[in-house]
Scaffold this motif. Structure first.
Motif, PDB file in Angstrom:
ATOM      1  N   ALA A   1     -54.510 -57.950  -1.429  1.00  0.00           N
ATOM      2  CA  ALA A   1     -55.388 -56.583  -1.801  1.00  0.00           C
ATOM      3  C   ALA A   1     -55.524 -55.759  -0.690  1.00  0.00           C
ATOM      4  CB  ALA A   1     -56.633 -57.337  -2.060  1.00  0.00           C
ATOM      5  N   ALA A   2     -55.626 -54.435  -1.123  1.00  0.00           N
ATOM      6  CA  ALA A   2     -56.154 -53.199   0.129  1.00  0.00           C
ATOM      7  C   ALA A   2     -57.204 -52.473  -0.463  1.00  0.00           C
ATOM      8  CB  ALA A   2     -54.744 -52.176  -0.463  1.00  0.00           C
ATOM      9  N   ALA A   3     -57.542 -51.977   0.555  1.00  0.00           N
ATOM     10  CA  ALA A   3     -58.658 -50.804   0.862  1.00  0.00           C
ATOM     11  C   ALA A   3     -57.583 -49.329   0.805  1.00  0.00           C
ATOM     12  CB  ALA A   3     -59.856 -51.289   1.900  1.00  0.00           C
ATOM     13  N   HIS A   4     -58.375 -48.025   0.357  1.00  0.00           N
ATOM     14  CA  HIS A   4     -57.867 -47.253   0.961  1.00  0.00           C
ATOM     15  C   HIS A   4     -58.977 -45.531   1.262  1.00  0.00           C
ATOM     16  CE1 HIS A   4     -56.689 -42.740  -0.732  1.00  0.00           C
ATOM     17  NE2 HIS A   4     -55.896 -42.887   0.542  1.00  0.00           N
ATOM     18  N   VAL A   5     -59.063 -45.911   2.763  1.00  0.00           N
ATOM     19  CA  VAL A   5     -60.403 -45.208   3.103  1.00  0.00           C
ATOM     20  C   VAL A   5     -60.126 -43.983   3.415  1.00  0.00           C
ATOM     21  CG1 VAL A   5     -62.132 -45.375   4.796  1.00  0.00           C
ATOM     22  CG2 VAL A   5     -60.936 -47.719   4.129  1.00  0.00           C
ATOM     23  N   VAL A   6     -60.279 -42.482   3.253  1.00  0.00           N
ATOM     24  CA  VAL A   6     -60.879 -41.731   3.213  1.00  0.00           C
ATOM     25  C   VAL A   6     -61.750 -40.652   3.593  1.00  0.00           C
ATOM     26  CG1 VAL A   6     -59.873 -38.986   2.509  1.00  0.00           C
ATOM     27  CG2 VAL A   6     -59.137 -40.835   1.266  1.00  0.00           C
ATOM     28  N   ALA A   7     -61.748 -40.199   5.044  1.00  0.00           N
ATOM     29  CA  ALA A   7     -62.780 -39.608   5.955  1.00  0.00           C
ATOM     30  C   ALA A   7     -63.775 -41.184   5.848  1.00  0.00           C
ATOM     31  CB  ALA A   7     -63.606 -38.903   4.848  1.00  0.00           C
ATOM     32  N   GLY A   8     -63.734 -42.287   6.314  1.00  0.00           N
ATOM     33  CA  GLY A   8     -64.496 -43.510   6.523  1.00  0.00           C
ATOM     34  C   GLY A   8     -64.736 -43.864   5.128  1.00  0.00           C
ATOM     35  N   SER A   9     -64.341 -43.565   4.317  1.00  0.00           N
ATOM     36  CA  SER A   9     -65.041 -44.065   2.533  1.00  0.00           C
ATOM     37  C   SER A   9     -64.423 -44.524   2.079  1.00  0.00           C
ATOM     38  CB  SER A   9     -65.640 -42.488   1.887  1.00  0.00           C
ATOM     39  OG  SER A   9     -66.242 -43.041   0.371  1.00  0.00           O
ATOM     40  N   ALA A  10     -64.218 -45.954   1.156  1.00  0.00           N
ATOM     41  CA  ALA A  10     -63.193 -46.244   0.414  1.00  0.00           C
ATOM     42  C   ALA A  10     -63.792 -46.599  -0.117  1.00  0.00           C
ATOM     43  CB  ALA A  10     -64.023 -48.216   0.799  1.00  0.00           C
ATOM     44  N   ALA A  11     -62.215 -45.904  -1.357  1.00  0.00           N
ATOM     45  CA  ALA A  11     -62.110 -45.814  -2.858  1.00  0.00           C
ATOM     46  C   ALA A  11     -62.396 -47.024  -4.335  1.00  0.00           C
ATOM     47  CB  ALA A  11     -61.075 -45.419  -3.157  1.00  0.00           C
ATOM     48  N   THR A  12     -63.359 -46.782  -4.676  1.00  0.00           N
ATOM     49  CA  THR A  12     -63.680 -48.167  -5.401  1.00  0.00           C
ATOM     50  C   THR A  12     -63.044 -47.963  -6.785  1.00  0.00           C
ATOM     51  OG1 THR A  12     -64.986 -47.292  -5.973  1.00  0.00           O
ATOM     52  CG2 THR A  12     -65.909 -48.060  -4.311  1.00  0.00           C
ATOM     53  N   GLY A  13     -62.619 -46.818  -6.757  1.00  0.00           N
ATOM     54  CA  GLY A  13     -62.289 -46.980  -8.564  1.00  0.00           C
ATOM     55  C   GLY A  13     -63.035 -46.471  -9.365  1.00  0.00           C
ATOM     56  N   ALA A  14     -62.907 -46.206 -10.647  1.00  0.00           N
ATOM     57  CA  ALA A  14     -64.173 -46.289 -11.752  1.00  0.00           C
ATOM     58  C   ALA A  14     -64.737 -47.544 -12.199  1.00  0.00           C
ATOM     59  CB  ALA A  14     -63.742 -45.878 -12.833  1.00  0.00           C
ATOM     60  N   HIS A  15     -64.502 -48.823 -11.981  1.00  0.00           N
ATOM     61  CA  HIS A  15     -65.121 -49.888 -12.509  1.00  0.00           C
ATOM     62  C   HIS A  15     -64.988 -50.932 -11.036  1.00  0.00           C
ATOM     63  CE1 HIS A  15     -62.439 -48.189 -15.681  1.00  0.00           C
ATOM     64  NE2 HIS A  15     -63.347 -48.703 -16.587  1.00  0.00           N
ATOM     65  N   GLY A  16     -65.040 -50.964  -9.593  1.00  0.00           N
ATOM     66  CA  GLY A  16     -64.908 -51.931  -8.743  1.00  0.00           C
ATOM     67  C   GLY A  16     -63.596 -52.559  -8.151  1.00  0.00           C
ATOM     68  N   ALA A  17     -62.515 -51.391  -9.493  1.00  0.00           N
ATOM     69  CA  ALA A  17     -61.647 -52.723  -9.227  1.00  0.00           C
ATOM     70  C   ALA A  17     -59.941 -51.597  -8.281  1.00  0.00           C
ATOM     71  CB  ALA A  17     -60.752 -52.712 -10.098  1.00  0.00           C
ATOM     72  N   ALA A  18     -60.456 -50.417  -7.455  1.00  0.00           N
ATOM     73  CA  ALA A  18     -59.468 -50.664  -6.584  1.00  0.00           C
ATOM     74  C   ALA A  18     -58.392 -50.661  -5.885  1.00  0.00           C
ATOM     75  CB  ALA A  18     -59.879 -48.799  -5.933  1.00  0.00           C
ATOM     76  N   GLY A  19     -57.311 -50.306  -5.502  1.00  0.00           N
ATOM     77  CA  GLY A  19     -57.306 -51.463  -4.277  1.00  0.00           C
ATOM     78  C   GLY A  19     -56.011 -52.104  -5.335  1.00  0.00           C
ATOM     79  N   GLU A  20     -55.619 -52.871  -5.704  1.00  0.00           N
ATOM     80  CA  GLU A  20     -55.338 -54.269  -6.046  1.00  0.00           C
ATOM     81  C   GLU A  20     -53.764 -53.865  -5.203  1.00  0.00           C
ATOM     82  OE1 GLU A  20     -56.205 -56.819  -6.321  1.00  0.00           O
ATOM     83  OE2 GLU A  20     -58.471 -57.116  -7.244  1.00  0.00           O
ATOM     84  N   LEU A  21     -53.331 -53.675  -4.446  1.00  0.00           N
ATOM     85  CA  LEU A  21     -52.052 -53.435  -4.690  1.00  0.00           C
ATOM     86  C   LEU A  21     -51.314 -55.067  -4.187  1.00  0.00           C
ATOM     87  CD1 LEU A  21     -50.038 -51.265  -3.020  1.00  0.00           C
ATOM     88  CD2 LEU A  21     -49.805 -53.395  -0.534  1.00  0.00           C
ATOM     89  N   GLY A  22     -52.193 -55.881  -4.738  1.00  0.00           N
ATOM     90  CA  GLY A  22     -50.976 -57.700  -5.224  1.00  0.00           C
ATOM     91  C   GLY A  22     -50.598 -57.334  -6.284  1.00  0.00           C
ATOM     92  N   HIS A  23     -51.277 -56.620  -7.097  1.00  0.00           N
ATOM     93  CA  HIS A  23     -51.042 -56.072  -8.336  1.00  0.00           C
ATOM     94  C   HIS A  23     -49.787 -55.603  -9.332  1.00  0.00           C
ATOM     95  CE1 HIS A  23     -52.493 -60.819  -9.013  1.00  0.00           C
ATOM     96  NE2 HIS A  23     -54.192 -60.360  -7.749  1.00  0.00           N
ATOM     97  N   ILE A  24     -49.119 -54.914  -8.463  1.00  0.00           N
ATOM     98  CA  ILE A  24     -48.591 -53.968  -8.760  1.00  0.00           C
ATOM     99  C   ILE A  24     -46.893 -55.093  -8.253  1.00  0.00           C
ATOM    100  CG2 ILE A  24     -49.279 -52.210  -7.119  1.00  0.00           C
ATOM    101  CD1 ILE A  24     -47.456 -52.288  -5.204  1.00  0.00           C
ATOM    102  N   LEU A  25     -46.462 -54.225  -9.514  1.00  0.00           N
ATOM    103  CA  LEU A  25     -45.313 -54.889  -9.784  1.00  0.00           C
ATOM    104  C   LEU A  25     -44.101 -54.126  -8.983  1.00  0.00           C
ATOM    105  CD1 LEU A  25     -42.786 -56.285 -11.906  1.00  0.00           C
ATOM    106  CD2 LEU A  25     -42.450 -53.974 -12.550  1.00  0.00           C
ATOM    107  N   VAL A  26     -43.143 -55.335  -8.284  1.00  0.00           N
ATOM    108  CA  VAL A  26     -42.629 -55.121  -7.145  1.00  0.00           C
ATOM    109  C   VAL A  26     -40.555 -55.596  -7.544  1.00  0.00           C
ATOM    110  CG1 VAL A  26     -43.993 -54.767  -5.381  1.00  0.00           C
ATOM    111  CG2 VAL A  26     -42.773 -56.940  -5.434  1.00  0.00           C
ATOM    112  N   ARG A  27     -41.059 -56.680  -8.157  1.00  0.00           N
ATOM    113  CA  ARG A  27     -39.767 -57.873  -8.913  1.00  0.00           C
ATOM    114  C   ARG A  27     -39.912 -57.671 -10.473  1.00  0.00           C
ATOM    115  NH1 ARG A  27     -38.394 -55.512  -4.704  1.00  0.00           N
ATOM    116  NH2 ARG A  27     -38.229 -56.668  -2.927  1.00  0.00           N
ATOM    117  N   PRO A  28     -39.372 -56.739 -11.124  1.00  0.00           N
ATOM    118  CA  PRO A  28     -39.395 -56.911 -12.228  1.00  0.00           C
ATOM    119  C   PRO A  28     -38.469 -58.955 -12.943  1.00  0.00           C
ATOM    120  CG  PRO A  28     -38.120 -55.035 -12.459  1.00  0.00           C
ATOM    121  CD  PRO A  28     -38.580 -56.202 -10.663  1.00  0.00           C
ATOM    122  N   ASP A  29     -38.019 -59.548 -12.267  1.00  0.00           N
ATOM    123  CA  ASP A  29     -38.113 -60.737 -12.923  1.00  0.00           C
ATOM    124  C   ASP A  29     -38.142 -61.570 -11.903  1.00  0.00           C
ATOM    125  OD1 ASP A  29     -35.879 -59.412 -14.660  1.00  0.00           O
ATOM    126  OD2 ASP A  29     -34.586 -58.923 -13.419  1.00  0.00           O
ATOM    127  N   GLY A  30     -39.172 -61.267 -11.069  1.00  0.00           N
ATOM    128  CA  GLY A  30     -39.624 -62.083  -9.870  1.00  0.00           C
ATOM    129  C   GLY A  30     -40.392 -64.021 -10.560  1.00  0.00           C
TER     130      GLY A  30
END
Lengths: 345, 345
Positions: A147-176
């Motif tokens: 999982a990830a957190a994007h922090v700009v100027a000392g504040s972490a982005a939360t997203g509209a529903h508190g679910a931002a930063g899910e780097l673990g669930h981006i596609l990297v291997r379509p047949d993985g």
């Protein structure tokens, strides 16, 4: 300074197995730490009760020590709606729409912030840890999940529903491989510590019965410089049913064991793809890697830096550094969230 | 109101072929628009001179019309460092480290903002257009290339070096076609309008000599409901050297032409992968699609919504809507940037 004048935040970082708790000074210094089991199997009500009792105990301890607890910060995993103060969904703690901020502030009578564990960890690393010289930081925790957190100027982005930063669930291997989330080829399914261990187990299994297991010794070196030729074509030491950890795979790769080298390289390349996607979208100065896998040290960072550099074309290369705050980062982040909301009241 | 009392921003959106220019009221209304050729082949100095002359002309026109030009906003493509006011790198305009903000404010004597064209377009869509009811918006422009802007609370993320939002250069197909950036399998290389046209040309070429070309008629319908069975196995109408546009591919797909259906579906699936990655990282309420490809209407939006929904597991599904401001979005965004900086001075 009179007794009770030194202000501290009460911080609780709730995990699936344990709670890391602390009293934290306004300067971010850990004044006191303690740990408690979460015992999530008891159900969400019991876990909430434990959190509140532990937090009360910490506030009492602060007062007994002549400190003044001024705010409470609680962080939990999953989907957390910071704005509403609700733990929306935390599978490994059993929470579903728990209004934890309101429950805690009612019990302790302290202004309370509820946050997300990885975003809080990222906040702490960005402000107090490995990213403290950068205005734009991506913190990536690589352990059982990613999982990830994007922090700009000392504040972490939360997203509209508190679910931002899910780097673990981006596609990297379509047949993985299948991911726990229900999709295929997510970064977490290829490059998390558990994915590395699983992949190694599968390949060694396929490689036939075990020769004498070659436990690697010494610190993990540069997996790239130790890289052997390609190929899953057997020859590696099959370990039967014994699960080898990701850290052991890293060590074996550093020692030149062929299958370990392959598994480690696959993970590093997938991670580099994930980080390159993050950099394309966020354009940060510093990427901070935390979690268990980041402890592989140079065995991870050296090949990962090279692989990331290979993938960046027109983009600036971010600094890629290990987390500095260890497993207290979440707790420190909880304290920062608690102290921050005092300023905005 | 006395003459010269109505305040307007001077806005210039510099593209590779033309400049869209406007006078924009404080309420975001377009008071006057004009267009000029960029003529980038003349070199960066000449292009800068044209920008400044055009901007001066607009300010003069405003005064002549009894308006009061209060600020200037210029947006350009490429990598733009908003904080320093420098056009770092704009391949199709020929800019390299041009301090455009300083040059413009010196010439016009107006407070000037320099921005990025897609981020400015996203800002305008988020504040005045299709995303105006949402606090978290991802604007994606799909044309010759693909780029995005992440807008939170009316402000577009720029990144540490002015290069945030490069959704076109995230990996979606590891073994995919070469991208202009030098990598393989970028979203832009698979799902941009030019990628769709290229892919269709390749497949029709492979399908043998042309039968009578089946120009689809009528507006693009739902490409999904018109979907024919799988397969690139020839049979489509080869068109020889004639390049069919992405819009035509969309129309042919809607009409059920087999190769067009395949190419369109591949593009939609890659786009869905890219948007799912964006949603995993940003967690927005609304995704606004702009650029030429978005004009395919329901033929794009219907199957893309379905494909995106299929890819979201634990995440909230964002609204997926077409851009509302057309090709004036960049210009309106330039005006917003110009007016915004007046507030922070």
């Amino acid at each position: 300074m009179t007794v009770g004048d030194e202000r501290v935040a009460v911080a609780v970082d709730v995990g699936g197995t344990g709670m890391k708790c602390a009293l934290v000074g306004a300067d971010g210094a850990l004044v006191h730490t303690e740990r408690h089991p979460t015992d999530a199997g008891r159900g969400p009500d019991a876990v909430v009760e434990t959190i509140l009792t532990v937090a009360e105990g910490l506030a009492g301890k602060a007062r007994a020590d002549g400190l003044s607890p001024t705010a409470l910060g609680i962080v939990v995993p999953g989907v957390v709606d910071e704005a509403r103060g609700v733990a929306v969904w935390s599978a490994n703690v059993g929470f579903r729409d728990v209004p934890l901020r309101e429950l805690a502030s009612a019990r302790l009578g302290l202004p309370t912030a509820l946050g997300h564990d990885v975003r809080a960890g990222g906040l702490a690393e960005a402000r107090l840890g490995a990213g403290r010289d950068a205005g734009h930081v991506l913190f990536v925790a690589i352990g059982t999940g990613i999982a990830a957190a994007h922090v700009v100027a000392g504040s972490a982005a939360t997203g509209a529903h508190g679910a931002a930063g899910e780097l673990g669930h981006i596609l990297v291997r379509p047949d993985g491989p299948a991911c726990g989330c229900g999709r295929r080829g997510c970064l977490e399914a290829v490059a998390s510590a558990s994915a590395v261990a699983r992949r190694y187990a599968v390949l060694t299994e396929a490689g036939g019965p075990a020769a004498a297991p070659t436990e690697a010794v010494g610190p993990a070196g540069n997996a790239e410089s130790a890289a052997a030729p390609d190929g899953a074509s057997g020859g590696g030491p099959g370990r039967g049913r014994t699960m080898v950890s990701a850290a052991q795979v890293a060590a074996r790769a550093a020692a030149g064991e062929q299958l370990a080298v392959q598994v480690w390289r696959e993970a590093v390349e997938a991670l580099a793809d994930g980080l390159a996607t993050g950099q394309a979208l966020f354009d940060v100065e510093t990427i901070v890697l935390g979690g268990g896998l980041a402890q592989a040290g140079a065995g991870l960072f050296d090949p990962l830096r090279t692989a990331l550099r290979d993938r960046l074309t027109f983009h600036r290369e971010p600094r890629l550094v290990p987390a500095a705050l260890g497993d207290e980062a979440g707790c420190l982040g909880a304290a920062l969230l608690a102290l921050d909301q005092l300023e905005t009241r």
